[in-house]
Design an enzyme around this catalytic site. Structure first.
Site, PDB file in Angstrom:
ATOM      1  N   LYS A 206     -15.252 -31.185  -4.875  1.00  9.57           N
ATOM      2  CA  LYS A 206     -14.232 -31.846  -4.048  1.00  9.57           C
ATOM      3  C   LYS A 206     -13.570 -32.978  -4.824  1.00  9.57           C
ATOM      4  CE  LYS A 206     -17.177 -31.660  -0.212  1.00  9.57           C
ATOM      5  NZ  LYS A 206     -17.730 -32.489   0.818  1.00  9.57           N
ATOM      6  N   GLY A 355     -24.143 -33.564   0.347  1.00  7.84           N
ATOM      7  CA  GLY A 355     -24.938 -32.505   0.948  1.00  7.84           C
ATOM      8  C   GLY A 355     -25.439 -31.494  -0.069  1.00  7.84           C
ATOM      9  N   GLY A 378     -19.471 -37.981   1.936  1.00 10.03           N
ATOM     10  CA  GLY A 378     -18.292 -38.838   1.974  1.00 10.03           C
ATOM     11  C   GLY A 378     -18.641 -40.263   2.373  1.00 10.03           C
TER      12      GLY A 378
HETATM   13  P1  ADP Z   1     -21.719 -32.628  -2.637  1.00 11.68           P
HETATM   14  O1  ADP Z   1     -21.900 -31.802  -1.401  1.00 11.68           O
HETATM   15  O2  ADP Z   1     -23.004 -32.913  -3.328  1.00 11.68           O
HETATM   16  O3  ADP Z   1     -20.916 -33.857  -2.360  1.00 11.68           O
HETATM   17  P2  ADP Z   1     -19.441 -31.043  -3.434  1.00 11.68           P
HETATM   18  O4  ADP Z   1     -19.351 -30.510  -2.056  1.00 11.68           O
HETATM   19  O5  ADP Z   1     -18.345 -31.883  -3.949  1.00 11.68           O
HETATM   20  O6  ADP Z   1     -20.849 -31.779  -3.669  1.00 11.68           O
HETATM   21  O7  ADP Z   1     -19.531 -29.854  -4.470  1.00 11.68           O
HETATM   22  C1  ADP Z   1     -20.564 -28.912  -4.424  1.00 11.68           C
HETATM   23  C2  ADP Z   1     -20.067 -27.584  -4.865  1.00 11.68           C
HETATM   24  O8  ADP Z   1     -19.429 -27.693  -6.134  1.00 11.68           O
HETATM   25  C3  ADP Z   1     -21.158 -26.581  -5.038  1.00 11.68           C
HETATM   26  O9  ADP Z   1     -21.001 -25.570  -4.077  1.00 11.68           O
HETATM   27  C4  ADP Z   1     -20.954 -26.053  -6.457  1.00 11.68           C
HETATM   28  O10 ADP Z   1     -21.088 -24.659  -6.548  1.00 11.68           O
HETATM   29  C5  ADP Z   1     -19.553 -26.469  -6.766  1.00 11.68           C
HETATM   30  N1  ADP Z   1     -19.287 -26.611  -8.206  1.00 11.68           N
HETATM   31  C6  ADP Z   1     -19.942 -27.368  -9.102  1.00 11.68           C
HETATM   32  N2  ADP Z   1     -19.459 -27.206 -10.338  1.00 11.68           N
HETATM   33  C7  ADP Z   1     -18.443 -26.317 -10.238  1.00 11.68           C
HETATM   34  C8  ADP Z   1     -17.527 -25.729 -11.176  1.00 11.68           C
HETATM   35  N3  ADP Z   1     -17.595 -26.024 -12.464  1.00 11.68           N
HETATM   36  N4  ADP Z   1     -16.613 -24.862 -10.695  1.00 11.68           N
HETATM   37  C9  ADP Z   1     -16.562 -24.553  -9.388  1.00 11.68           C
HETATM   38  N5  ADP Z   1     -17.380 -25.064  -8.454  1.00 11.68           N
HETATM   39  C10 ADP Z   1     -18.321 -25.947  -8.876  1.00 11.68           C
HETATM   40 MG    MG Z   2     -20.560 -30.446  -0.355  1.00 15.42          MG
END
Ligand code: ADP
Ligand code: MG
Length: 398
Positions: A206, A355, A378
């Site tokens: 994100k 998450g 967030g």
């Molecule tokens: P969090 O929930 O920990 O805040 P996000 O929701 O921002 O994290 O991102 C998590 C997602 O990002 C995971 O589903 C993962 O597969 C994806 N992700 C991580 N690296 C990459 C990448 N290089 N390309 C595409 N998706 C990615």
């Molecule tokens: Mg997430």
């Protein structure tokens, strides 16, 4: 200081509790019950202190009547029931006589949970966003159902919705639940006055949601490691070729701005594990310039080593966002190694927000190796950015 649950009397009162039961769920099966478990201390305290308990939460986003079929809180009510002795009644409504009567007939120690608060975002297939836009009538109505409001949902504390701010501003007394209180305490300790060296690690997918946190981190942190999908926007901003990797074009200028102010603080990957399609296939590896026909799905082994060396000796580490597509077994290496590296730092304050990052750490067996795993993605980021969270600000002061 905001009022705590222990500051108010709940005996025989109808206590409205906003919990965060926004858990990952597919075909009625919950894959991570972390958030349900995290709400138990508040619920158990209310039972022990003879409150009449009304729980509610959102689950996912509701954009059509059809979304309601897969986003009912009923399976979550069942999961909660299996964790507590007290009988629990689920009311599949968000308003109306049936709900009102059920609440009126509650006896002390009894628990009711009502339907997904975001069912109020769509009515007769019309998108109204009563909940998500904090419609004043809705907050007032929900507030009228109880005597006291407890906000124990940290995951939505950065949003002003009817089910937190709307209720709090229309009810006589409100307080924070134990979960939110602990989040505030840990995040304050960890990131508002971090012990140095402070290393932040940002990753995940994100980009636009997360990139702003780097602004504040540039003044607070000693190093900012950027991995995951987020990294490719920065690599492109540096002029590298990123193939078909995730990139948010409209954030390139911002990324350039951060890089120019970085003074060596921002650490980017130096290699990449790639695939031709978004699929769990055997990776090919490249340096920071990727061939045109591939996308980067994980950091490569040299980046892992670099990140490990940056993490060594840190006294505070805040991690938000996986280093790669850890859901694919071929692309989980970066996330796993970095998670392990953070978990093994002795005497450091280590924090996970987000998450997916939390799920990754738990899945990989590091649940008890961190100082704090936040239930808010967030919300924990905005807290780190130094913003006030509306879901906390709206609560009565001591
Ligand atoms: P969090 O929930 O920990 O805040 P996000 O929701 O921002 O994290 O991102 C998590 C997602 O990002 C995971 O589903 C993962 O597969 C994806 N992700 C991580 N690296 C990459 C990448 N290089 N390309 C595409 N998706 C990615
Ligand atoms: Mg997430």
């Amino acid at each position: 200081m905001k009022k705590s649950l222990k500051d108010i009397s709940v005996k025989n009162k109808i206590v409205l509790v906003r919990v965060d039961f926004n858990v990952p769920i597919k075909d009625g099966v919950i894959s991570d019950e972390n958030r349900i478990n995290a709400a138990l201390p508040t619920i158990e305290y209310l039972v022990a202190n003879d409150a009449k308990i009304v729980l509610f939460s959102h689950l996912g986003r509701i954009k059509s009547e059809d979304d309601k079929k897969s986003k009912s809180l009923e399976p979550i009510a069942k999961a909660l029931q299996s964790k507590i002795k007290q009988p629990l009644v689920f009311i599949p409504e968000t308003r109306g006589k049936k709900l009102e009567d059920a609440i009126k007939s509650l006896k002390p120690k009894e628990i009711l949970i009502f339907e997904n608060t975001r069912f109020e975002d769509v009515i007769n297939n019309e998108v109204v966003k009563n909940e998500s836009k904090n419609n004043p009538e809705l907050g007032k109505y929900w507030a009228s159902l109880g005597d006291v409001f407890v906000n124990d949902a940290f995951g939505t504390a950065h949003r002003a919705h009817a089910s937190n701010v709307g209720i709090a501003t229309n009810i006589k007394e409100s307080c924070l639940g134990f979960l939110v209180e602990r989040e505030v305490e840990m995040l304050t300790k960890g990131v508002q006055n971090p012990e140095k060296p402070f290393v932040a690690i940002i990753g995940g997918a994100k980009v636009s949601d997360k990139i702003a946190v780097i602004d504040n981190l540039l003044t607070k942190a000693d190093k900012i490691i950027i991995g995951g999908g987020m990294a490719y926007t920065f690599l492109k901003a540096q002029g590298h070729k990123i193939g078909k990797s995730l990139c948010e074009e409209d954030k390139l200028e911002l990324a350039k701005n951060y890089l120019s102010r970085s003074n060596g603080k921002i650490i980017l990957p130096i290699d990449s594990a790639n695939a031709e399609e978004f699929a769990d296939v055997k990776p090919t590896y490249s340096g920071v310039d990727l061939p045109d026909d591939v996308m980067g799905l994980d950091i490569g082994p040299k980046s892992v080593e670099l990140f490990e060396s940056v993490l060594k000796g840190a006294k505070t580490v805040a991690w938000n966002g996986p280093m790669g597509v850890f859901e694919f077994k071929n692309f989980k290496n970066g996330t796993e190694k970095v998670c392990e590296a953070i978990a093994s730092i002795k005497g450091a304050f280590t924090l996970i927000g987000g998450g997916d990052s939390a799920a990754a750490a738990i899945q990989m067996g590091f649940q008890n190796k961190f100082t704090h795993i936040s239930t808010g993605g967030g919300a924990s980021l905005e807290f780190m950015e130094g913003k006030k969270l509306p879901g906390i600000e709206c609560i009565s002061d001591k």
